[in-house]
Scaffold this motif. Structure first.
Motif, PDB file in Angstrom:
ATOM      1  N   PHE A  21       0.850  -1.193   0.000  1.00  0.00           N
ATOM      2  CA  PHE A  21       0.000   0.000   0.000  1.00  0.00           C
ATOM      3  C   PHE A  21       0.879   1.234   0.000  1.00  0.00           C
ATOM      4  O   PHE A  21       1.890   1.277   0.701  1.00  0.00           O
ATOM      5  CB  PHE A  21      -0.908   0.022   1.239  1.00  0.00           C
ATOM      6  N   GLY A  22       0.515   2.237  -0.807  1.00  0.00           N
ATOM      7  CA  GLY A  22       1.302   3.462  -0.811  1.00  0.00           C
ATOM      8  C   GLY A  22       0.824   4.444  -1.848  1.00  0.00           C
ATOM      9  O   GLY A  22      -0.335   4.424  -2.278  1.00  0.00           O
ATOM     10  N   GLY A  23       1.733   5.317  -2.258  1.00  0.00           N
ATOM     11  CA  GLY A  23       1.379   6.356  -3.198  1.00  0.00           C
ATOM     12  C   GLY A  23       2.447   6.572  -4.248  1.00  0.00           C
ATOM     13  O   GLY A  23       3.597   6.151  -4.087  1.00  0.00           O
ATOM     14  N   ILE A  24       2.040   7.254  -5.337  1.00  0.00           N
ATOM     15  CA  ILE A  24       2.960   7.583  -6.427  1.00  0.00           C
ATOM     16  C   ILE A  24       2.790   9.061  -6.769  1.00  0.00           C
ATOM     17  O   ILE A  24       1.786   9.699  -6.422  1.00  0.00           O
ATOM     18  CB  ILE A  24       2.716   6.717  -7.683  1.00  0.00           C
ATOM     19  N   TYR A  25       3.795   9.615  -7.468  1.00  0.00           N
ATOM     20  CA  TYR A  25       3.683  10.966  -8.006  1.00  0.00           C
ATOM     21  C   TYR A  25       4.120  10.913  -9.456  1.00  0.00           C
ATOM     22  O   TYR A  25       5.281  10.647  -9.757  1.00  0.00           O
ATOM     23  CB  TYR A  25       4.554  11.944  -7.213  1.00  0.00           C
ATOM     24  N   ASN A  26       3.199  11.139 -10.363  1.00  0.00           N
ATOM     25  CA  ASN A  26       3.445  11.039 -11.799  1.00  0.00           C
ATOM     26  C   ASN A  26       3.875  12.401 -12.332  1.00  0.00           C
ATOM     27  O   ASN A  26       3.150  13.386 -12.181  1.00  0.00           O
ATOM     28  CB  ASN A  26       2.176  10.552 -12.504  1.00  0.00           C
ATOM     29  N   ILE A  27       5.053  12.446 -12.979  1.00  0.00           N
ATOM     30  CA  ILE A  27       5.636  13.699 -13.443  1.00  0.00           C
ATOM     31  C   ILE A  27       5.833  13.640 -14.954  1.00  0.00           C
ATOM     32  O   ILE A  27       6.672  12.876 -15.443  1.00  0.00           O
ATOM     33  CB  ILE A  27       6.996  13.961 -12.764  1.00  0.00           C
ATOM     34  N   PRO A  28       5.085  14.425 -15.739  1.00  0.00           N
ATOM     35  CA  PRO A  28       5.309  14.460 -17.193  1.00  0.00           C
ATOM     36  C   PRO A  28       6.700  15.018 -17.511  1.00  0.00           C
ATOM     37  O   PRO A  28       7.176  15.948 -16.851  1.00  0.00           O
ATOM     38  CB  PRO A  28       4.221  15.406 -17.695  1.00  0.00           C
ATOM     39  N   VAL A  29       7.344  14.441 -18.537  1.00  0.00           N
ATOM     40  CA  VAL A  29       8.674  14.907 -18.947  1.00  0.00           C
ATOM     41  C   VAL A  29       8.617  15.528 -20.330  1.00  0.00           C
ATOM     42  O   VAL A  29       8.889  16.718 -20.516  1.00  0.00           O
ATOM     43  CB  VAL A  29       9.693  13.741 -18.905  1.00  0.00           C
ATOM     44  N   VAL A  30       8.268  14.744 -21.345  1.00  0.00           N
ATOM     45  CA  VAL A  30       8.115  15.247 -22.701  1.00  0.00           C
ATOM     46  C   VAL A  30       7.104  14.354 -23.422  1.00  0.00           C
ATOM     47  O   VAL A  30       7.091  13.136 -23.208  1.00  0.00           O
ATOM     48  CB  VAL A  30       9.464  15.270 -23.453  1.00  0.00           C
ATOM     49  N   ALA A  31       6.232  14.981 -24.243  1.00  0.00           N
ATOM     50  CA  ALA A  31       5.143  14.238 -24.883  1.00  0.00           C
ATOM     51  C   ALA A  31       4.399  13.447 -23.802  1.00  0.00           C
ATOM     52  O   ALA A  31       4.048  14.002 -22.762  1.00  0.00           O
ATOM     53  CB  ALA A  31       5.676  13.349 -25.996  1.00  0.00           C
ATOM     54  N   ASN A  32       4.171  12.152 -24.002  1.00  0.00           N
ATOM     55  CA  ASN A  32       3.497  11.341 -22.987  1.00  0.00           C
ATOM     56  C   ASN A  32       4.469  10.502 -22.162  1.00  0.00           C
ATOM     57  O   ASN A  32       4.062   9.564 -21.477  1.00  0.00           O
ATOM     58  CB  ASN A  32       2.459  10.415 -23.647  1.00  0.00           C
ATOM     59  N   PHE A  33       5.736  10.842 -22.234  1.00  0.00           N
ATOM     60  CA  PHE A  33       6.754  10.167 -21.408  1.00  0.00           C
ATOM     61  C   PHE A  33       6.735  10.764 -20.010  1.00  0.00           C
ATOM     62  O   PHE A  33       6.605  11.982 -19.834  1.00  0.00           O
ATOM     63  CB  PHE A  33       8.133  10.330 -22.038  1.00  0.00           C
ATOM     64  N   TYR A  34       6.881   9.913 -18.997  1.00  0.00           N
ATOM     65  CA  TYR A  34       6.805  10.378 -17.610  1.00  0.00           C
ATOM     66  C   TYR A  34       7.764   9.598 -16.717  1.00  0.00           C
ATOM     67  O   TYR A  34       8.244   8.513 -17.075  1.00  0.00           O
ATOM     68  CB  TYR A  34       5.376  10.215 -17.072  1.00  0.00           C
ATOM     69  N   VAL A  35       8.037  10.158 -15.558  1.00  0.00           N
ATOM     70  CA  VAL A  35       8.713   9.422 -14.483  1.00  0.00           C
ATOM     71  C   VAL A  35       7.754   9.385 -13.299  1.00  0.00           C
ATOM     72  O   VAL A  35       6.953  10.315 -13.099  1.00  0.00           O
ATOM     73  CB  VAL A  35      10.060  10.061 -14.075  1.00  0.00           C
ATOM     74  N   GLU A  36       7.843   8.299 -12.523  1.00  0.00           N
ATOM     75  CA  GLU A  36       6.870   8.098 -11.458  1.00  0.00           C
ATOM     76  C   GLU A  36       7.533   7.493 -10.221  1.00  0.00           C
ATOM     77  O   GLU A  36       7.587   6.273 -10.072  1.00  0.00           O
ATOM     78  CB  GLU A  36       5.743   7.194 -11.952  1.00  0.00           C
TER      79      GLU A  36
END
Length: 216
Positions: free
Chosen positions: A59-74
């Motif tokens: 159980f936990g959480g994430i933070y989705n960060i857009p980088v370029v176009a639809n590419f992201y780091v999470e």
């Protein structure tokens, strides 16, 4: 004129699949059930199949960060509890003078996944994502529980006496589907670190996780 408008709308929808201009960062919560898949204990070319697959929950959480176009780091932060047990043939070998009914390892700790991925936005409400990346794991407690016919005992598998490392790193990969704010995903993790301390043998922990969540 109407045909031109429909064509422009179609092109915009297709572009959004790979490059949605409305991308923004968001938090999400995740709950997952997992299948724990301990590998063989190997020494040289010999591998000993010691453990059965087990189960657990995270159980936990994430933070989705857009980088370029639809590419992201999470990046994320999760707590987990899981267990797996010795196979029957290993239980019989623990102590031939005593009847052992079961022997299991139970672990509780924290995970820090850092995933990189790409999502495909088929509509405003429907998104499919694929991702991969490292996942760092820190064990808070881990105990071996042995239940005998007449008595039971448990002991920590961490430290010099336990012989198991507290820190692990897995390489994760998976896919997910987001419908509006709801998330459904499946992922795998391959253990990269030998979890046996001070040993010529090696042992890796792997897992498969089925997750549900909510994105804010």
């Amino acid at each position: 004129m109407a045909f031109a408008g429909l064509a422009a709308l179609s092109v915009t929808a297709q572009n959004n699949i790979f490059n949605n201009p409305d991308n923004k960062a968001y938090f999400g919560i995740r709950v997952g059930g997992e299948i724990t898949c301990p590998g063989k204990i190997t020494a040289g070319s010999v591998g000993l199949d010691v453990y059965k697959n087990g189960g657990g929950i995270e159980f936990g959480g994430i933070y989705n960060i857009p980088v370029v176009a639809n590419f992201y780091v999470e990046p994320g932060l999760k707590l987990y509890y899981n267990s797996y047990s010795l196979k029957d043939i290993m239980i019989e070998a623990l102590d031939p003078t005593e009847i052992i009914e079961s022997a299991s390892t139970r672990k509780f700790g924290m995970r820090i996944p850092v995933m990189a991925g790409y999502h495909f936005d088929f509509s405003k409400d429907l998104r499919v994502s694929v991702f991969t990346g490292p996942e760092f794991e820190v064990g808070f407690t881990a105990k071996e529980h042995i239940k005998g016919l007449d008595a039971s005992e448990s002991y920590s598998i961490y430290g010099d006496d336990g012989g198991m490392k507290r820190f692990d790193m897995l390489w994760g990969f998976g896919a997910g589907v987001t419908y509006q704010h709801l998330y459904f995903g499946v992922s795998g993790g391959i253990g990269l670190i030998n979890m046996l301390s001070d040993s010529d043998a090696s042992f890796h922990e792997n897992r498969v996780t089925f997750s549900v969540g909510y994105n804010f």
